[in-house]
Every structure is written in structure tokens, then in C-alpha cells.
Design an enzyme around this catalytic site. Structure first.
Site, PDB file in Angstrom:
ATOM      1  CB  SER A 197      -0.872   0.021   1.263  1.00  0.00           C
ATOM      2  OG  SER A 197      -1.526   1.272   1.393  1.00  0.00           O
ATOM      3  CE1 TYR A 208      -4.316  -2.178   5.125  1.00  0.00           C
ATOM      4  CE2 TYR A 208      -3.251  -0.075   4.674  1.00  0.00           C
ATOM      5  CZ  TYR A 208      -3.916  -1.198   4.226  1.00  0.00           C
ATOM      6  OH  TYR A 208      -4.173  -1.358   2.886  1.00  0.00           O
TER       7      TYR A 208
HETATM    8  P1  NAP Z   1     -11.723  -5.963  -0.049  1.00  0.00           P
HETATM    9  O1  NAP Z   1     -12.636  -5.667  -1.164  1.00  0.00           O
HETATM   10  O2  NAP Z   1     -12.255  -5.903   1.343  1.00  0.00           O
HETATM   11  O3  NAP Z   1     -11.072  -7.394  -0.312  1.00  0.00           O
HETATM   12  C1  NAP Z   1     -10.289  -8.064   0.644  1.00  0.00           C
HETATM   13  C2  NAP Z   1     -10.762  -9.512   0.731  1.00  0.00           C
HETATM   14  O4  NAP Z   1      -9.905 -10.215   1.659  1.00  0.00           O
HETATM   15  C3  NAP Z   1     -12.181  -9.634   1.274  1.00  0.00           C
HETATM   16  O5  NAP Z   1     -12.905 -10.618   0.588  1.00  0.00           O
HETATM   17  C4  NAP Z   1     -11.929 -10.011   2.713  1.00  0.00           C
HETATM   18  O6  NAP Z   1     -13.042 -10.657   3.336  1.00  0.00           O
HETATM   19  C5  NAP Z   1     -10.758 -10.933   2.539  1.00  0.00           C
HETATM   20  N1  NAP Z   1     -10.094 -11.251   3.801  1.00  0.00           N
HETATM   21  C6  NAP Z   1     -10.063 -10.543   4.962  1.00  0.00           C
HETATM   22  N2  NAP Z   1      -9.400 -11.210   5.909  1.00  0.00           N
HETATM   23  C7  NAP Z   1      -8.999 -12.370   5.352  1.00  0.00           C
HETATM   24  C8  NAP Z   1      -8.291 -13.486   5.835  1.00  0.00           C
HETATM   25  N3  NAP Z   1      -7.868 -13.560   7.106  1.00  0.00           N
HETATM   26  N4  NAP Z   1      -8.041 -14.501   4.988  1.00  0.00           N
HETATM   27  C9  NAP Z   1      -8.479 -14.458   3.706  1.00  0.00           C
HETATM   28  N5  NAP Z   1      -9.175 -13.441   3.200  1.00  0.00           N
HETATM   29  C10 NAP Z   1      -9.436 -12.406   4.003  1.00  0.00           C
HETATM   30  O7  NAP Z   1     -10.477  -4.978  -0.045  1.00  0.00           O
HETATM   31  P2  NAP Z   1      -9.410  -4.579  -1.176  1.00  0.00           P
HETATM   32  O8  NAP Z   1      -9.304  -3.115  -1.141  1.00  0.00           O
HETATM   33  O9  NAP Z   1      -9.675  -5.248  -2.466  1.00  0.00           O
HETATM   34  O10 NAP Z   1      -8.101  -5.158  -0.503  1.00  0.00           O
HETATM   35  C11 NAP Z   1      -7.173  -5.997  -1.180  1.00  0.00           C
HETATM   36  C12 NAP Z   1      -5.767  -5.634  -0.733  1.00  0.00           C
HETATM   37  O11 NAP Z   1      -5.434  -4.330  -1.205  1.00  0.00           O
HETATM   38  C13 NAP Z   1      -5.568  -5.614   0.782  1.00  0.00           C
HETATM   39  O12 NAP Z   1      -4.327  -6.211   1.106  1.00  0.00           O
HETATM   40  C14 NAP Z   1      -5.525  -4.121   1.094  1.00  0.00           C
HETATM   41  O13 NAP Z   1      -4.805  -3.836   2.263  1.00  0.00           O
HETATM   42  C15 NAP Z   1      -4.841  -3.595  -0.159  1.00  0.00           C
HETATM   43  N6  NAP Z   1      -5.016  -2.169  -0.414  1.00  0.00           N
HETATM   44  C16 NAP Z   1      -6.251  -1.651  -0.680  1.00  0.00           C
HETATM   45  C17 NAP Z   1      -6.364  -0.276  -0.937  1.00  0.00           C
HETATM   46  C18 NAP Z   1      -7.689   0.362  -1.269  1.00  0.00           C
HETATM   47  O14 NAP Z   1      -7.742   1.613  -1.362  1.00  0.00           O
HETATM   48  N7  NAP Z   1      -8.745  -0.378  -1.465  1.00  0.00           N
HETATM   49  C19 NAP Z   1      -5.231   0.537  -0.903  1.00  0.00           C
HETATM   50  C20 NAP Z   1      -4.005  -0.031  -0.622  1.00  0.00           C
HETATM   51  C21 NAP Z   1      -3.897  -1.393  -0.392  1.00  0.00           C
HETATM   52  P3  NAP Z   1     -13.950  -9.779   4.359  1.00  0.00           P
HETATM   53  O15 NAP Z   1     -14.608  -8.715   3.523  1.00  0.00           O
HETATM   54  O16 NAP Z   1     -14.898 -10.784   4.931  1.00  0.00           O
HETATM   55  O17 NAP Z   1     -12.997  -9.185   5.376  1.00  0.00           O
END
Ligand code: NAP
Length: 287
Positions: free
Chosen positions: A141, A154
């Protein structure tokens, strides 16, 4: 034209939502077979039905080593082996002051964001070696690069992901396994609402709000979408990046390039305030 991942097999954690889902869709479109590993079973089953023979869902909590091992093994038993691991599952918490954060919160965040990808690599590497090499992509991130983009646990965990990717790249390069990280900026997914404990519907609305706001405050005036990160994951997972390892690719619409006055003439410019118009930024028209 052949897809850029024709014949490849990938495991994508967090694969049924947001960035992970966007990446499953893109990888399948590029010819890959994919194990989508996540903890949302209903969405996982629906994803399997959307892509019969191309996607298998694995219930996989990345804090449970046995479930990570099983998801990785499913790639072999179902699709014959493993070429790509996208360690992407993630969570966040709310912004709180350091004294307020429970020890358990630190453990949980580091277990999901750092230990999860580490164990993913542990179980993926032996299978990649059977195929003569592979590519690992870890979602970090911009919060891992600068303060101010996320809570402290985080952000520091994401910094660890960036450095873990470098060290792993050095260790695994003799075995033809590349390891890179991606640093997304603000991407429209439900992670923001989820980290505040909102129900899913509200979380989706918040995602749209965050994206719309980001489009106004970052240099590239469009909302960051899961596909923007999926395209970066595709590059780092495919042979197009054969000479790239140990790096982190920032995909953030330019939000970390510098002070806002550098791209927005209407933003307060501390230099112009001190030294007058000669320090105002030039416009595209040179006016
Ligand atoms: P998201 O839509 O919430 O997707 C994350 C997925 O991971 C969800 O299905 C979540 O399930 C699942 N998850 C949570 N805990 C888990 C576990 N212990 N084991 C397996 N799966 C698990 O969020 P996203 O934004 O796409 O996030 C993906 C990655 O991108 C993450 O690593 C996040 O930190 C990173 N990121 C996102 C952003 C942003 O702006 N969106 C920015 C920088 C980095 P639940 O919904 O049930 O928790």
C-alpha cells in the site's frame, strides 16, 4: 491472440472481493486458471459458477497455515501446478491513537497482512520449483511508503510487506522465482467500510464515496478501480516483467507524487506565500 497468462495457474488470496476479484477476472480473461482463496464462501461459490473449469474457490483464512497450504495444493490437484501467487487478502482497522490500540489488534493485523503472505510464499515455492520457477506478487500500500494513508498497525505491516518482498526476491531469484509488491493508492473497494465495522451495503457506498473524493484530490482525475491494480498484478505476474524483481510498483493516480500545489494551481503553495508569484507552479498553457 494468446492471452498473456495462457497455460498459467494462479492462487489469488482475497480473491472474491475488490482488487482480488478484479484480478481473478483479468487473469481468467488472459488465459489463466485460478484458485480464488477467501473467507466469503457464498461469493466464492458464485465466482466458481461464473467461470466453470477456470476458477476454483478455496475457503482460506490466511491466518491459518493449514488453509493456505490447502489452497495452494488445490492449484496442483485441480489445475496441475502453480505459477503465480497473488498475496492480496487484507483488512484494516480504524484510525486510533497508539495508546488506544489493543495488543490483539496488532497481532491480528500482522497475522493477516504479513504472516499470511509469508506463509503463502512458504507453501507456494515448492510447487513453483516443480514448474521451474514462478512469480509472487504481494499487495502492499502507499500506506507502507508514507505516513497519513492508514492506521499505524496497517501502515507498518504494509511497509513490512514491501521489504519482505525485496528480501524474498533476493533469496528466490536463483530459483527463477520473482517477487514484487504493488502499492495501491485509494481504490474503490469495501475495505474502508469493513475497517470501520460497517455492514456490506454501507461499505460499498463508502467505497464509491472514497473513490469519487480521491478523483478530486489526486493528480489523475479518475477514481482508482480494482482493475487498475489488476493490470499491475498482470504485468508483475506475466513474462512481460521477466527482468523485474524485488521492486514495488506504485499505482495511485499520482497521489504520492508530492505536495498538492505541484499539480493544482488553486492549492495553497507555501513557497508562493513566502516568495510571491515567481514560485507559483507553471500551468500546462505556460500562463
Ligand atoms: P476488499 O474488497 O475488502 O477485499 C479483501 C478480501 O480479503 C475480502 O474478501 C476479505 O473478506 C478478505 N479477507 C479478509 N481477511 C482475510 C483473511 N484472514 N483470509 C483471507 N481473506 C481475508 O479490499 P481490497 O481493497 O480489495 O483489498 C485488497 C488488498 O489491497 C488488501 O491487502 C488491502 O490492504 C490492499 N489495499 C487496498 C487499498 C484500497 O484503497 N482499497 C489501498 C491499498 C492497499 P472480508 O470482507 O470478509 O474481510
Amino acid at each position: 491472440m494468446a492471452g498473456r497468462l495462457e497455460g498459467k495457474v494462479a492462487v489469488i488470496t482475497g480473491g472474491v472481493s475488490g482488487i482480488g476479484l478484479g484480478t481473478v477476472e483479468l487473469f481468467v480473461a488472459e488465459g489463466a486458471q485460478v484458485v480464488a482463496a477467501d473467507i466469503q464462501d457464498e461469493k466464492g461459490k458464485m465466482l466458481e459458477q461464473r467461470f466453470p473449469g477456470r476458477v476454483r474457490y478455496a475457503h482460506c483464512d490466511v491466518t491459518a497455515e493449514v488453509e493456505i497450504a490447502a489452497a495452494v495444493q488445490l492449484a496442483k490437484s485441480e489445475f496441475g501446478g502453480l505459477d503465480i501467487l497473488f498475496n492480496n487478502a487484507g483488512i484494516s482497522d480504524a484510525m486510533r491513537s497508539i495508546p488506544e490500540i489493543e495488543a490483539e489488534t496488532w497481532t491480528w493485523i500482522y497475522n493477516v497482512l504479513v504472516r499470511g503472505p509469508a506463509l503463502g510464499m512458504k507453501h507456494a515455492v515448492p510447487l513453483m520449483l516443480e514448474r521451474g520457477g514462478g512469480a509472487i506478487v504481494n499487495t502492499a500500500s502507499i500506506a507502507g511508503l508514507q505516513a497519513g494513508w492508514g492506521p499505524i498497525a496497517y501502515s507498518s505491516a504494509k511497509a513490512a510487506v514491501i521489504h519482505m518482498s525485496r528480501v524474498a526476491a533476493a533469496q528466490l531469484s536463483p530459483q527463477n522465482i520473482r517477487v514484487n509488491a504493488i502499492c495501491p493508492g485509494l481504490i474503490a473497494t469495501s475495505i474502508f467500510g469493513a475497517s470501520l465495522g460497517m455492514p456490506r451495503e454501507g461499505a460499498d457506498q463508502l467505497a464509491a464515496l472514497v473513490a469519487a473524493h480521491a478523483a478530486k484530490v489526486q493528480p489523475v482525475p479518475k477514481a482508482g478501480m480494482p482493475d487498475d491494480i489488476a493490470q499491475a498484478a498482470l504485468y508483475l505476474a506475466s513474462d512481460a516483467s521477466a527482468f523485474v524483481t524485488g521492486t514495488h510498483l506504485v499505482v495511485d493516480g499520482g497521489i504520492t507524487v508530492g505536495s498538492r500545489h505541484a499539480w493544482d494551481v488553486s492549492a495553497p503553495n507555501p513557497f508562493a506565500e513566502m516568495f510571491g508569484d515567481s514560485f507559483a507552479p507553471p500551468t500546462a498553457q505556460g500562463q
